[in-house]
Scaffold this active site. Structure first.
Site, PDB file in Angstrom:
ATOM      1  N   ASP A   1      14.347  -3.666  52.049  1.00 16.60           N
ATOM      2  CA  ASP A   1      14.402  -2.284  52.505  1.00 16.60           C
ATOM      3  C   ASP A   1      15.556  -1.544  51.857  1.00 16.60           C
ATOM      4  O   ASP A   1      16.249  -2.076  50.995  1.00 16.60           O
ATOM      5  CB  ASP A   1      14.389  -2.184  54.028  1.00 16.60           C
ATOM      6  CG  ASP A   1      15.451  -3.033  54.650  1.00 16.60           C
ATOM      7  OD1 ASP A   1      16.599  -2.952  54.191  1.00 16.60           O
ATOM      8  OD2 ASP A   1      15.134  -3.794  55.583  1.00 16.60           O
TER       9      ASP A   1
ATOM     10  N   MET B   1      25.121   2.981  62.198  1.00 12.86           N
ATOM     11  CA  MET B   1      24.083   4.031  62.330  1.00 12.86           C
ATOM     12  C   MET B   1      24.579   5.234  63.122  1.00 12.86           C
ATOM     13  O   MET B   1      23.863   5.752  63.976  1.00 12.86           O
ATOM     14  CB  MET B   1      22.843   3.447  63.045  1.00 12.86           C
ATOM     15  CG  MET B   1      22.231   2.287  62.317  1.00 12.86           C
ATOM     16  SD  MET B   1      20.914   1.497  63.243  1.00 12.86           S
ATOM     17  CE  MET B   1      21.810   0.326  64.231  1.00 12.86           C
TER      18      MET B   1
ATOM     19  N   LYS C   1      12.338   1.882  55.800  1.00 13.59           N
ATOM     20  CA  LYS C   1      13.303   2.002  56.884  1.00 13.59           C
ATOM     21  C   LYS C   1      14.353   3.049  56.594  1.00 13.59           C
ATOM     22  O   LYS C   1      15.509   2.849  56.871  1.00 13.59           O
ATOM     23  CB  LYS C   1      14.003   0.660  57.145  1.00 13.59           C
ATOM     24  CG  LYS C   1      13.176  -0.348  57.873  1.00 13.59           C
ATOM     25  CD  LYS C   1      13.552  -0.348  59.325  1.00 13.59           C
ATOM     26  CE  LYS C   1      12.925  -1.498  60.064  1.00 13.59           C
ATOM     27  NZ  LYS C   1      13.790  -2.618  60.186  1.00 13.59           N
TER      28      LYS C   1
HETATM   29  N1  SAH Z   1      22.081  -5.714  59.438  1.00 16.41           N
HETATM   30  C1  SAH Z   1      22.994  -4.750  58.889  1.00 16.41           C
HETATM   31  C2  SAH Z   1      23.035  -3.481  59.685  1.00 16.41           C
HETATM   32  C3  SAH Z   1      21.763  -2.734  59.738  1.00 16.41           C
HETATM   33  S1  SAH Z   1      21.880  -1.239  60.647  1.00 16.41           S
HETATM   34  C4  SAH Z   1      24.373  -5.384  58.768  1.00 16.41           C
HETATM   35  O1  SAH Z   1      24.627  -6.454  59.307  1.00 16.41           O
HETATM   36  O2  SAH Z   1      25.215  -4.780  58.110  1.00 16.41           O
HETATM   37  C5  SAH Z   1      22.165  -0.084  59.380  1.00 16.41           C
HETATM   38  C6  SAH Z   1      23.582   0.449  59.439  1.00 16.41           C
HETATM   39  O3  SAH Z   1      24.472  -0.501  58.872  1.00 16.41           O
HETATM   40  C7  SAH Z   1      23.806   1.688  58.639  1.00 16.41           C
HETATM   41  O4  SAH Z   1      23.400   2.834  59.347  1.00 16.41           O
HETATM   42  C8  SAH Z   1      25.292   1.660  58.443  1.00 16.41           C
HETATM   43  O5  SAH Z   1      25.939   2.086  59.630  1.00 16.41           O
HETATM   44  C9  SAH Z   1      25.570   0.192  58.311  1.00 16.41           C
HETATM   45  N2  SAH Z   1      25.687  -0.218  56.891  1.00 16.41           N
HETATM   46  C10 SAH Z   1      24.960  -1.140  56.254  1.00 16.41           C
HETATM   47  N3  SAH Z   1      25.378  -1.302  54.996  1.00 16.41           N
HETATM   48  C11 SAH Z   1      26.415  -0.462  54.831  1.00 16.41           C
HETATM   49  C12 SAH Z   1      27.274  -0.160  53.738  1.00 16.41           C
HETATM   50  N4  SAH Z   1      27.159  -0.765  52.545  1.00 16.41           N
HETATM   51  N5  SAH Z   1      28.241   0.764  53.915  1.00 16.41           N
HETATM   52  C13 SAH Z   1      28.376   1.388  55.107  1.00 16.41           C
HETATM   53  N6  SAH Z   1      27.599   1.146  56.159  1.00 16.41           N
HETATM   54  C14 SAH Z   1      26.624   0.229  56.033  1.00 16.41           C
END
Ligand code: SAH
Length: 462
Positions: free
Chosen positions: A248, A383, A270
């Site tokens: 995604d 998020m 997504k």
């Molecule tokens: N499973 C993922 C999170 C998914 S929810 C994890 O463990 O990181 C999606 C949210 O993750 C985004 O809205 C953002 O808040 C955060 N996120 C994921 N990758 C990111 C990145 N490289 N930089 C900043 N925020 C990130």
């Protein structure tokens, strides 16, 4: 080829090491790994060699080397710092047709010792013909990191089944097909996961045709926050072995570069408020693909079990009897904070850390604000870009200071990593006035201040 590579059986056979220093000690240990019967000749020894003697691992003859010492040996290593002596040992050994190695003197050797990756019974030997030993060692380090430790166990398991498989399949083609499937499918994966007994049962069942060996498998893999160097070895291995990749938006381009070249790629979207494939559709797709016998990698950003709906996906798999495994990844909180010079906990500023979702449902976040609006704690909002105003209002309404430091991290750990620091009261203005690119993470807590001192990653950029 300057040297012809062979593997020699020296188990229980007499091998001589001349010299008793640290280098001799290293060579002796290598010979012992192959179960050699080592005699060491040296007037003095280092502590390591003395310890081996004490533990009856080797025989030490404390004296100067003499010509007759080479008699009846099957292999000789000379590891002294006396060039004349080394040359003499070499000449005597060569005359007696005994393979000889003189450490760091290729000209005196009749064999050289390679760099070794030991996954016994699988052993990989790397040689640069003495021309660039450091390069050989670098190659070795690469192999060490990409070949799972458990390959040795897999080879041992295969060895136990070899006769049975030979008896069942007459021709080589069928045997090869059987083994290829075992080594790249569920059996191998079970060995890698440490479930040797289950792997053995499965292999037996595949041999007896008593289970459906055509069912595939799903790997739910955490792809980390963006920087491909943050992938785990296991993630990389499964990404490179899968036939299909479901990914995604959060999986970075650099990480996608590393999936198997000829794998089928399926984008399941997504994007916020625009789910290309609804969650139920993804769950079902995983089941369908695996039932076609394919190895499916469900690649997710960060960690699959942290706001990743990984739980739901594997629940459907479990209900449908599809084998799966889960590989943790570095979650955004960890990656973004580290690359921003913000420790999530710190003895002086924060004794706990909470990961919360800032996703707005009907314009608000259903969160325990009283528990969040406290000192000495770090809160990481996932998020939460759209909900920035709301979270700022709520935390302040529940007693948090408006000056509480806040960091907003954009595209953390990627080449476009950017950090904005502000305060809780000013966060809504920042979000309203700056162009901010998703994904973003919001970190609230005193620890944010440490960035001034500890930032190491994007110092030139911000
Ligand atoms: N499973 C993922 C999170 C998914 S929810 C994890 O463990 O990181 C999606 C949210 O993750 C985004 O809205 C953002 O808040 C955060 N996120 C994921 N990758 C990111 C990145 N490289 N930089 C900043 N925020 C990130």
């Amino acid at each position: 080829m300057d040297y012809f590579p062979i593997f020699i059986d020296i188990a229980k056979k007499p091998c001589l090491v001349v010299g008793g220093g640290d280098i001799a000690y290293r060579k002796i240990n290598l010979l012992l790994k192959a179960d050699a019967q080592v005699t060491c000749i040296a007037p003095e020894t280092c502590d390591g060699v003395a310890e081996l003697v004490k533990n009856n691992k080797i025989i030490l003859i404390k004296k100067d080397f003499e010509a007759s010492d080479v008699n009846a040996q099957v292999l000789i290593v000379s590891a002294t710092d006396d060039a004349v002596l080394n040359a003499r040992v070499s000449a005597l050994a060569k005359k007696a047709n005994i393979p000889v190695n003189v450490v760091d003197s290729p000209a005196l050797c009749s064999f050289i010792m390679p760099s070794i990756v030991d996954r016994s019974p699988i052993v990989i030997a790397i040689s640069s013909a003495g021309k660039a030993p450091v390069l050989a060692r670098l190659i070795r380090a690469k192999l060490e990191s990409t070949i799972p430790n458990a390959y040795g166990k897999l080879a041992t398991l295969a060895g136990n089944f070899r006769q049975q498989v030979k008896a069942k399949f007459n021709n080589i083609e069928d045997r090869r097909y059987f083994w290829e499937k075992a080594f790249s499918g569920v059996v191998a994966e079970k060995v890698f996961a440490g479930k040797i007994d289950e792997a053995q049962t499965d292999l037996q069942a595949q041999l007896d045709d008593s289970i459906d060996s055509d069912i595939g498998e799903v790997y739910l893999v955490g792809g980390g926050p963006g920087d491909p160097d943050l992938l785990t070895f296991k993630a990389l291995r499964l990404m490179q072995q899968a036939d299909v990749i479901l990914y995604d938006r959060l999986v970075s381009d650099e990480v996608m570069e590393l999936v198997r070249r000829d794998a089928e790629l399926i984008y399941v979207g997504k994007e916020r408020d625009n789910h290309s494939v609804p969650q139920e559709g993804i769950n079902q797709l995983l089941v369908d693909l695996a039932k076609q016998g394919r190895r499916v990698c469900r690649l997710k950003g960060g960690d699959p079990f942290i706001f990743g709906r990984g739980g739901e996906e594997i629940e459907t798999l479990a209900e449908n009897g599809v084998p799966f495994q889960v590989v943790p990844g570095i979650t955004a909180a960890s990656g973004c904070s580290t690359y921003s010079g913000i420790p999530l906990t710190h003895r002086d500023y924060s004794q706990s850390c909470r990961f919360v979702t800032g996703h707005l449902k009907d314009g608000s976040m259903n969160l325990p604000w009283d528990e969040l609006a406290v000192e000495q704690q770090t809160i990481v909002f996932y998020m939460a870009l759209k909900g920035a105003q709301h979270l700022s209002d709520q935390l302040i309404a529940h007693g948090m200071r408006g000056e509480m430091p806040v960091a907003l991290v954009e595209k953390g750990t990627t080449p476009e990593h950017k950090v904005h620091t502000t305060t809780l009261a000013e966060l809504p203005d920042l979000v309203a006035n700056e162009i901010i690119h998703a994904p973003t993470l919001i970190i609230v807590g005193e620890v944010v201040k440490l960035r001034e001192k500890l930032n190491w990653y994007d110092m030139d950029k911000n």
